[in-house]
Design an enzyme around this catalytic site. Structure first.
Site, PDB file in Angstrom:
ATOM      1  N   SER A  98      27.339  19.079  12.654  1.00 28.04           N
ATOM      2  CA  SER A  98      27.187  19.811  13.913  1.00 28.04           C
ATOM      3  C   SER A  98      26.417  21.106  13.708  1.00 28.04           C
ATOM      4  CB  SER A  98      28.557  20.045  14.543  1.00 28.04           C
ATOM      5  OG  SER A  98      28.441  20.635  15.801  1.00 28.04           O
ATOM      6  N   ASP A 246      23.267  22.416  20.203  1.00 27.06           N
ATOM      7  CA  ASP A 246      23.702  22.639  18.828  1.00 27.06           C
ATOM      8  C   ASP A 246      23.068  21.586  17.924  1.00 27.06           C
ATOM      9  OD1 ASP A 246      25.196  20.450  19.636  1.00 27.06           O
ATOM     10  OD2 ASP A 246      27.085  21.157  18.797  1.00 27.06           O
ATOM     11  N   ASP A 248      23.842  18.763  16.376  1.00 29.55           N
ATOM     12  CA  ASP A 248      23.886  17.324  16.664  1.00 29.55           C
ATOM     13  C   ASP A 248      23.723  17.040  18.150  1.00 29.55           C
ATOM     14  OD1 ASP A 248      26.395  18.454  17.166  1.00 29.55           O
ATOM     15  OD2 ASP A 248      27.489  16.631  16.694  1.00 29.55           O
ATOM     16  N   ASP A 250      25.369  17.515  20.847  1.00 27.49           N
ATOM     17  CA  ASP A 250      26.406  17.032  21.772  1.00 27.49           C
ATOM     18  C   ASP A 250      26.907  18.156  22.675  1.00 27.49           C
ATOM     19  OD1 ASP A 250      27.794  18.410  19.794  1.00 27.49           O
ATOM     20  OD2 ASP A 250      29.403  16.931  19.610  1.00 27.49           O
TER      21      ASP A 250
END
Length: 461
Positions: A98, A246, A248, A250
């Site tokens: 992340s 961010d 990743d 999501d």
């Protein structure tokens, strides 16, 4: 046997590569994932970190060795992996850390239909299996499987992911908008061009080059310093809004036309209003919306005003998704900018939330700051962390100071929440660090500041 409790967190696997884990451990996680889920096939994807392709491939090999066919979708955002898990009805694994720095990597796992895998839903069993196969010196020996090996295949899901999102939000009739997107060298640089293609958007890209070393800034928009470039570019370009993803991709953070951050609680309320309207138009009399206990009081107020039912939960995606399943909620939001949609397998997707913001803004003539003003009713402190040696004692001191005050309500759904007539605060411990996290909100900014300082003085001794 090696203790992996520092690597396997409450909701995922996350640690430094290769110090805490490597390909041999990843291969074991793949085998254990198949053992625990009983999957005959799985889907695996990864982000742009330097270590992600090899870790992802090792996991796939471990899963295949235990009899599962593996669909490798390669570079993807986490919500793109959830799309693949949902649309293929397969368990999945996403390799990402992340927003963590470059030396970290991790695995977010889900069951078929993007259902979460956490400590109480399979992750602890996976950890125990991998521990049993791993010696104290780090050597991993995976027992031979009874099943014949599965096959590895590759599939590109990006276009299908984009088409699915665009089927859920109608953007065809919006007015042209100029939007700055800061991908932070993360997976937003991979997904945004395809999702936005053909829409009436003048896209100004920032840091779309996929680079897991994060050369420009951390891909963590929750930290205000990582929004500075986006804020400046929105003002400089005369854009209608800015979006920050961010690492990743999501989570999505929103900046208005003035370069001012829009509270994720305000975005939760705005999207909730749209999803409630959509559900009611489809004949749902009283849709349910989930919000965690540190979102603004604005969220449940708006939900009730629209004739829907707000349901309050603990912080964390596993609690949101579980409550969404129980209540058949149409939408869920967290103040950390995670947004969950029933029509997206109850999984979180920052991209779908961004499309809702674009549709709402483009469907009327006003600015984003004007549009979100009605969803910004309270003064909030934001989350403030304090390093505390004895979390329980500090929390008890705060409880003793407030619990017996007249007109004050106390609950312990997640940490300690204390609420008055026009203010509240929540103090809860971190799951992984010696921290207490404080969130304060009040109708009046002066009251919020007074309350914040008083609670912090108690917490910090």
């Amino acid at each position: 046997m090696r203790d992996l409790t520092q690597l396997v967190k409450a909701y995922d696997v996350r640690g430094v590569v290769p110090d805490q884990w490597d390909e041999s451990l990843s291969r074991a996680f793949g085998a254990a994932f198949v053992r625990v889920t009983g999957a005959s096939a799985v889907v695996v994807g990864h982000d742009m970190r330097p270590s992600s392709p090899s870790l992802s491939r090792a996991f796939a090999e471990g899963a295949a060795a235990y009899g599962a066919d593996v669909v490798e979708i390669g570079l993807c955002s986490t919500d793109q992996l959830y799309y693949a898990s949902g649309s293929m009805n397969l368990p999945g694994a996403m390799f990402t850390a992340s927003h963590n720095p470059a030396q970290y990597n991790g695995i977010k796992m889900c069951r078929a239909g993007a259902a979460p895998v956490g400590q109480d839903t399979g992750l602890s069993e996976i950890r125990e299996l991998v521990e049993s196969w791993t010696a104290a010196d780090g050597t991993v020996e995976i027992p031979s499987a009874d099943a014949a090996p599965g096959k590895l295949s590759a599939e590109d899901t990006l276009r299908g992911y984009a088409d699915h999102l665009l089927s859920l939000v109608d953007l065809t009739a919006i007015r042209p908008l100029k939007v700055v997107v800061d991908a932070g060298n993360g997976m937003g640089g991979h997904t945004v061009p395809t999702v936005f293609d053909g829409l009436p958007l003048d896209l100004v890209p920032l840091y779309f080059e996929l680079d897991g070393t994060f050369p420009n800034h951390e891909a963590n928009p929750l930290d205000p310093k990582n929004l500075v470039d986006l804020q400046a570019k929105v003002v400089e370009a005369g854009a209608d809004l800015g979006l920050a993803f961010d690492g990743d991709a999501d989570r999505c953070f929103v900046v208005d036309e003035r370069g001012e951050p829009v509270s994720p609680s305000a975005i939760t309320a705005l999207v909730a209003a749209r999803e409630i309207a959509r559900a009611r138009a489809a004949g749902e009399e009283q849709p349910t919306v989930i919000h965690n206990l540190i979102t603004s009081w604005t969220v449940p107020e708006v939900v009730r005003e629209l004739g829907a039912k707000p349901v309050r939960t603990r912080v964390g995606h596993s609690f949101i998704k579980q409550e969404m399943a129980v209540t058949d909620a149409v939408f869920g939001g967290e103040h950390s900018a995670h947004y969950y949609f029933r029509d997206f397998w109850r999984a979180d997707t920052g991209m779908l939330a961004a499309l809702h913001v674009l549709a709402a803004l483009g469907g009327q003539p006003g600015t984003l700051s004007e549009l979100t003003a009605e969803y910004d009713r309270y003064a909030a402190s934001g989350e403030i962390n304090s390093t505390v040696g004895d979390q329980a004692a500090a929390t008890a001191a705060v409880r003793a100071a407030y619990a017996d005050l007249e007109g004050v309500a106390v609950d312990e759904l997640d940490g300690l929440t204390v609420a008055g007539a026009d203010w509240w605060f929540n103090l809860r411990p971190s799951n992984t660090e010696p921290l207490l996290r404080l969130n304060v909100e009040a109708k009046d900014p002066a009251k919020m500041a007074e309350l914040r300082d008083a609670v912090l003085a108690l917490v910090r001794g």
